[in-house]
Design a protein around this motif. Structure first.
Motif: not given
Lengths: 310, 104, 561, 211
Positions: A44, A51-54, C289, C353-354, C543
């Motif tokens: 990341y 993929r970076r969605e919540p 994030r 996912r950051g 985000h």
């Protein structure tokens, strides 16, 4: 000194096993965290397509709950294991060989049960339980026997105890582990474990010494204790036959076992625990008798409890 | 002005009466009950001062929280420390003795 | 850093509003304007100068100790000199560096800014507590100059009260007075957090750094008085001969240990909680994030602060404390480890996912997480009674708490310093040097303290001047590591000072962070905000997918950007 | 008067908020003080548990007459302090100044009586030292006695200085009678008073029945 972290008892081996299981578990946790951090850092990192969605609320709540519960349970398990390990060998078996230890800036004074005295050295036999009865003449010291994985602080004005059942003869370290002043790091010595036959040969070869109880008896009269604590005395003081090791009724209603600590306190702080039916008239012997002399007196009074009312 | 002063004056008289009572009680032998009584009266006096003179009664719950947490922490200090002192005997000398009472 | 920022944010340098004078300008440049200031930002800097001084004093002391320990028989010190040097290191590091380090500097500077207040609740009390700290420092310096003190930082009785011939009185008085400075600061922070939050800044919108400083203040206020009393009793015994802990009169030296550790175990959390707050700010900002498990992080902070009070007896497993108390304290110590573990997991999960970048503050913060995890896990060993019996008072314990205190708190201090340096000074430092120093610090730290774990396991007692020769290899390794560590600590001193004079001008919000402090100009104006800002969102709205923008600040500041 | 510029201080938005903040801050500090004395009480509790008889004989050697007088003096001073606060609420300068100074006078009277008592104690060698007349654990009691009363006296001295300072400032019109400092000072004063009440019960009362 032989080997890397030498062990001289089965307890020490079990200790090592426990220790290295913990090391393994911890290493796994550290590795997991490291791998996760490195993995995320690469996958990341900024500017890379990923993929970076919540994360969904339920997923993160479940995750929080499971690692909280997981660590709590794991920690409880470790506690349980540690506590059980600690308590299993806490009370020594009966009939342990009792060796008295006095810590003093900056030396260890040892009295073997047969009256042999040592400085900065403890000789002890393997294959039978040995108990150290320890006190200090000045500050707090700490008896540290790394080969046995044992340590116990040695306190002024109090007795503390340590017991072991060693199984490997040899010469090991003896350290003072509690900072006690200028020469703290020189308050070390030799801890010599011997086979029982070697041990009895060694103690027989020492300069002839009276046994502790006999030395105590001499002190008992030279300090004037016998003036009051005897049948013929006009002063009402308790008779000391059959006292040691038994419950004593105190004047304020409590009852206490007459052990080394009780005899010790009765000599230096006589008004602390007054025996029911007697007036608090005994003077304090604090400053007049040394800890070594008290050990002898205790040994004498202990010897009186085997013969009742001569 | 007057009503408030009268109320505080009443508290003051009550405090002095309690002082008299506790001082007088000290000359009777009440055993361990004496200690309980003396500390009870002292506690009552402190409570009166805190609730009325320092107006904890009329204060915000935030302020009351301060006073209460200080007391919880005192309890903690005493409780955990005495868990050591009250159980020191359980260490024993770690040597087992036959239980029989000494005869003098 | 400048390259990174401009690369990440082309043409987005926010324009400064020229009307408002920064806190560095307002009030003038004279020494008097600094010594009489009540501005929380200037007081934060006064603290920073004082603790930096003490950090190096204590560092020099331990440098000499490590040099001495290269040889098992010692090189150039006498027993007494050795004892005085390690005591000096402990006392100064704990009370004159670590306890005030993050709270009194960054806490002072940023607590009001982050909650949208113009200053702390009692500005004059704030200045007074700095002077009280100086008074305490005076006592400590006197104790050092007059020959030092040889009790270790723990002041155990009856050694400290009856036997030591060092300057126990001056040292104890210094620590006693420093306690009042701590308490005053704690009261101030608690009141500020309760009373002066900007409209909309609810408890569950507070940045985690504010939560951490708040919890730290509560611990300070409830624990420090007990330390003050225990030191006062030592002073009474030494100065007036009142037998409080004297065993000859029936006193119990262990009572002192109960009182001392009632403070000194929570004091560990006084030192580590603010560090955890800093790491939360940095991780979320550089991972772009929202922090993972925000509410859980708050409960963990509060849990650590409260349960931290229940565990002091684990320092006394071999002291002669009762076996029952040992077991109870052991159980409670395992309990307090749970919230610490949660925090580590949450930081790690924040990266998931950051959009992570590795500027200097983030490198320091990652070093923190690694070292804190290793230090924290060895805490489990020490909470297990049988393991503790062997390794307590050995180098194992020394390594454990240095992993937490130095690997943890000091790393976090440097993370905070690099994170907020542009805001505090308005200048940018050299990013390359800063990253280099962070890596060297991590490596130097591990090479200093990893050998100490092994030494401790094999039974090397702490506070030993001379030692059996079989431990020499580890001591030499450790001393070499200390040299690397020393170099790493000197580096920031050089490149940060350089940046003060030659650094580029910092934009208002170089990291594009969400906190209110970043919405003011760099450096901030004298009263922080022309008008109290209104807060309408959670912290850490980083985000990108969430808000249609790169990030969402907590509030809009007039006169800011 | 609600936002009187002479009362409200930076950075508080209103007097009401400042009042709330000062009271809360003061109580936070008092919470700290409670634990400070708590540490001292713990030493008393531990040693009393270990040596009940010695502690009774130690108590019996103290002078209950001085102790009781002093308690009454402090209780009265606290009552007068409440009137000072009441004066502050109604804004009457004279009442505040007079009551603050009277309170301080009672505090001084307490210290004077305490001085007499100390002189008598020293006369009777009740200082742990060479000629101490009681058995060793009673020395622990007197160590507590001197530390506790000494620390309390220092607290009281601080209270007296604050009361005199505020009283004079109010009398000289350098400070508004509504100042929040008055409430802070009164909270502190009552607290020091309540500490004494506990000390009185622990030091003077036990062991007097002569059993």
């Amino acid at each position: 000194m032989e080997g890397f972290a030498p062990k001289a008892s089965s307890y020490a081996s079990q200790w090592d096993w426990f220790f290295f299981v913990l090391v393994t578990v911890s290493s796994i946790v550290v590795a997991t965290v490291f791998v996760a951090i490195v993995h995320f850092s690469i996958r990341y990192r900024r500017g890379v397509n990923a993929r970076r969605e919540p994360v969904s609320e339920t997923f993160s709540n479940r995750l929080e709950f499971s690692w909280t519960a997981g660590t709590a349970l794991a920690f409880l398990a470790i506690f349980w294991w540690a506590a059980a390990f600690q308590l299993r060998d806490f009370v020594p078996p009966e009939g342990a060989l009792q060796i008295h230890v006095i810590g003093k800036q900056w030396m260890w004074k040892i009295q073997q049960p047969n009256g042999v005295r040592e400085i900065d050295e403890i000789h002890a036999p393997i294959g039978r339980p040995v108990q150290l009865i320890m006190t200090s003449e000045d500050v707090i010291h700490s008896m540290f026997l790394p080969a046995l994985r044992l340590k116990q602080d040695v306190l002024p004005g109090r007795y503390t105890y340590l017991w072991f059942n060693a199984d490997k003869p040899g010469v090991y370290h003896l350290f003072c582990a509690e900072f006690c002043g200028t020469s703290h790091s020189r308050m070390t010595g030799r801890f010599v474990l011997m086979t029982p036959t070697e041990y009895s040969r060694w103690s027989a070869a020492q300069p002839e010494a009276d046994n502790l109880a006999r030395q105590g008896q001499a002190l008992f009269s030279s300090l004037g204790c016998s003036g009051c604590h005897s049948k013929s005395s006009s002063v009402p003081a308790p008779d000391l036959h059959g006292v040691f090791g038994n419950p004593v009724q105190l004047s304020d209603g409590r009852s206490i076992i007459a052990d080394e600590a009780y005899i010790h306190d009765s000599i230096v702080l006589p008004e602390k625990d007054i025996v029911a039916g007697f007036a608090p008239i005994m003077p304090s012997f604090a400053g007049q008798v040394s800890e070594e002399q008290i050990i002898k007196l205790v040994a004498y009074i202990r010897s009186l409890s085997t013969e009742r009312h001569p | 002005m007057t009503w408030g002063v009268l109320r505080h004056a009443g508290v003051w008289i009550l405090l002095l009466l309690l002082l008299g009572a506790t001082a007088a009680s000290s000359s009777f032998d009440l055993g361990e009950n004496g200690a309980v009584l003396r500390l009870g009266i002292a506690g009552l006096q402190v409570l009166l001062i805190w609730l009325l003179f320092m107006d904890l009664l009329g204060s915000s719950s935030l302020v009351r929280l301060c006073a209460i947490s200080a007391f919880l922490w005192i309890l903690l200090l005493f409780g955990l420390t005495f868990s050591d002192y009250f159980t020191r005997g359980w260490n024993g000398t770690s040597t087992r003795y036959p239980a029989r009472t000494a005869t003098w | 850093m400048s390259e990174t920022v401009s690369a990440a944010e082309p043409g987005k340098a926010p324009e400064e509003s020229e009307q408002c004078e920064s806190y560095l300008e307002a009030g003038g440049h004279t020494l008097m304007s600094w010594l009489t200031t009540t501005d929380h930002k200037r007081i934060g800097i006064l603290y920073a100068i004082a603790i930096t001084f003490f950090f190096f004093i204590a560092g020099i002391a331990i440098g000499l100790v490590r040099l001495e320990l290269m040889s098992p028989r010692g090189l150039f010190l006498s027993d007494d000199e050795y004892n005085r040097l390690f005591s000096l290191h402990g006392i100064v590091m704990v009370w004159f560096f670590l306890v005030p380090s993050i709270p009194a500097t960054f806490g002072n500077f940023f607590l009001p800014l982050m909650i949208g207040a113009k200053d702390v609740a009692f500005p004059r009390l704030n200045l007074l507590s700095w002077y009280v700290y100086l008074l305490a420092a005076g006592f400590a310096c006197y104790a050092i100059v007059a020959g030092g003190v040889d009790t270790g930082w723990t002041f155990y009785t009856p050694f400290s009260s009856l036997y030591s011939n060092g300057n126990v009185l001056a040292a104890a008085a210094g620590v006693f007075v420093a306690g009042f400075s701590s308490i005053a600061t704690g009261v101030n922070f608690i009141t500020t957090t309760h009373m002066l939050r900007a409209p909309g800044m609810t408890w569950f919108r507070l940045p985690l750094f504010v939560w951490a400083i708040y919890a730290t203040s509560v611990v300070i206020v409830l624990a420090t008085p007990i330390l003050a009393m225990s030191l006062l009793l030592i002073i009474a015994e030494r100065l007036f001969g009142l037998p409080v802990f004297n065993p000859n009169d029936g006193g119990d030296p262990i009572l002192f240990q109960h009182l001392f550790w009632f403070y000194s175990h929570p004091a560990v959390y006084i030192m580590i909680l603010p560090a955890m707050g800093v790491i939360s700010e940095v991780f979320t900002c550089f991972a772009r994030r929202h922090i993972f498990g925000y509410a859980m992080m708050i409960y963990a902070i509060l849990g650590i602060a409260v349960i931290g009070f229940f565990v002091w007896g684990h320092h006394m497993f071999v002291s002669g404390e009762s076996q029952f108390a040992n077991l109870m304290f052991s159980l409670l110590s395992f309990l307090v480890a749970v919230p610490s573990a949660i925090k580590v997991f949450n930081w790690t999960a924040t990266l998931y996912r950051g959009s992570i970048s590795f500027e200097a503050p983030m490198v320091y913060a990652m070093g923190f997480v690694g070292l804190f995890t290793m230090g924290g896990l060895t805490g489990l060993f020490l909470a297990s009674i049988p393991i503790d019996v062997h390794v307590t008072d050995t180098y194992f314990v020394v390594a454990h708490f240095h992993y937490i205190m130095v690997g943890g708190s000091v790393s976090a201090f440097f993370a905070a310093l690099h994170f907020w340096w542009p805001k505090i000074t308005g200048k940018l430092y050299s990013e390359a040097w800063a990253r280099f120093a962070a890596v060297i610090m991590f490596l130097g730290f591990n090479s200093t303290f990893l050998p100490q774990y092994i030494m401790g396991y094999t039974g090397m007692p702490r506070r030993y001047h001379v030692y059996p020769p079989e431990f020499q290899a580890y001591h030499v390794l450790s001393s070499m590591g200390a040299l690397v560590l020393l170099t790493a600590y000197m580096l920031p001193l050089v490149y940060l000072t350089w940046s003060l004079f030659h650094g580029k001008k910092a934009p208002a919000n170089p990291w594009r962070a969400t906190g209110l402090e970043w919405q003011t100009p760099s450096p901030p104006p004298e009263y922080n905000f022309e008008e109290i800002p209104r807060v309408d969102t959670l912290p850490y709205e980083y985000h990108p997918e969430n808000q249609g923008g790169p990030f969402r600040p907590q509030g809009k500041v007039i006169g800011g950007k | 008067m609600s936002d009187d510029p002479s009362v409200v201080q930076f950075p508080w938005p209103t007097v009401a908020r400042q009042r709330e903040g000062v009271a809360f801050g003061m109580w936070t500090f008092l919470g700290s003080e409670i634990l400070f004395f708590g540490g001292l009480l713990l030493t008393y509790a531990v040693y009393r548990t270990l040596y009940p008889q010695a502690f009774n004989s130690g108590s019996a050697a103290t002078d209950i007459f001085y102790g009781t007088i002093n308690t009454a003096l402090l209780l009265t001073s606290s009552f007068i302090m409440t009137m000072a606060l009441r004066g502050s609420e109604s804004g009457s300068r004279g009442v505040v100044a007079a009551c603050m100074l009277t309170t301080a006078a009672f505090g001084l009277a307490f210290l004077a009586v305490k001085g007499l008592e100390y002189a008598e104690d020293i006369d009777k060698h009740l200082v742990p030292g060479p000629h101490f007349p009681l058995h060793p654990p009673a020395r622990l009691f007197f160590a507590f006695y001197w530390v506790a009363t000494g620390v309390h006296a220092i607290h009281l001295l601080v209270g007296i200085l604050v009361a005199v300072f505020l009283g004079i400032r109010v009398a000289l019109r350098q400070m508004a009678p509504e100042s929040t400092a008055i409430e802070a000072a009164s909270l502190y004063w009552h607290f020091v008073d309540s500490v004494w009440i506990v000390l009185y019960a622990l030091i003077y009362l036990p062991g007097r029945s002569g059993a």
